[in-house]
Design a protein around this motif. Sequence first.
Motif, mmCIF file in Angstrom:
data_model
loop_
_atom_site.group_PDB
_atom_site.id
_atom_site.type_symbol
_atom_site.label_atom_id
_atom_site.label_comp_id
_atom_site.label_asym_id
_atom_site.label_seq_id
_atom_site.Cartn_x
_atom_site.Cartn_y
_atom_site.Cartn_z
ATOM 1 N N PHE A 27 0.816 -1.205 0.000
ATOM 2 C CA PHE A 27 0.000 0.000 0.000
ATOM 3 C C PHE A 27 0.854 1.262 0.000
ATOM 4 N N SER A 30 1.943 1.672 -3.603
ATOM 5 C CA SER A 30 0.797 2.029 -4.435
ATOM 6 C C SER A 30 0.385 3.473 -4.172
ATOM 7 N N MET A 110 -10.248 -2.480 -2.143
ATOM 8 C CA MET A 110 -9.402 -2.923 -3.245
ATOM 9 C C MET A 110 -10.018 -2.564 -4.596
ATOM 10 N N THR A 114 -8.375 0.067 -7.303
ATOM 11 C CA THR A 114 -8.194 -0.347 -8.699
ATOM 12 C C THR A 114 -8.861 0.636 -9.647
ATOM 13 N N SER A 151 -2.249 -2.228 -11.762
ATOM 14 C CA SER A 151 -2.559 -2.256 -10.330
ATOM 15 C C SER A 151 -3.656 -3.261 -10.009
ATOM 16 N N TYR A 155 -4.061 -5.616 -6.482
ATOM 17 C CA TYR A 155 -5.223 -5.344 -5.641
ATOM 18 C C TYR A 155 -6.214 -6.510 -5.658
#
Length: 211
Positions: A27, A30, A110, A114, A151, A155
């Motif tokens: 995380f 990201s 999630m 995304t 991603s 995720y």
Amino acid sequence: AVWLVAALTMLLGNFVAIVQSELKRLFAYSSIAHAGYMMVAIAAAGTAGVADDSAQAVVIYLMAYAFTNVGAFSVVIALEKDDASNTGIDSVRGLARTHPLLAAAMMVFMLSLTGIPLTAGFMGKWFVFRVAIAADLIPLAVIGVLTSVISAYYYLRIVWYMYFEEGTGEASVPWPLAWGISIAAVGTVLLGIFPYLLADMANEITLAFGG
């Protein structure tokens, strides 16, 4: 310069996150990618006639990301043990069977990160990519869309582990944390279904700063 930094940030954040096996690191990296998405709107602000929409897009993305990321990290806190262990991606295996509500909330987060429709994250990205196209930054918008697809792998892998893998899925959710996760999940869904709430709040904020 901003165009280049935005592109590199999206690419770096997603490609480094994809190889992480620990949820906090995943995380964290990201989050770098999401900073890149916001910078797409900042890059678009240099185009005449798009600056106001770009400021609105940044505010909307920040609000959407706040609900989603706070919720995701809260779930990690629920999984984490006193010795700071149990935060690997394997720790969510079977979570849907042992803690179905916690798994459902994590799935919402999630999907939002995304950029799946009917979530706050989708609306945030939609506003960002819209201003990028309006500013004729088509290549940057394409990079943003492609990195969002990348991603989806890391995720949605978490969602797969929770619902389709065998495991014990241990977690501890005291009531303050449960309330926080619930509020974040509800906010993530509501802002995805009623995006005008985001737009109205963003307009008020940008007008306040403009004043």
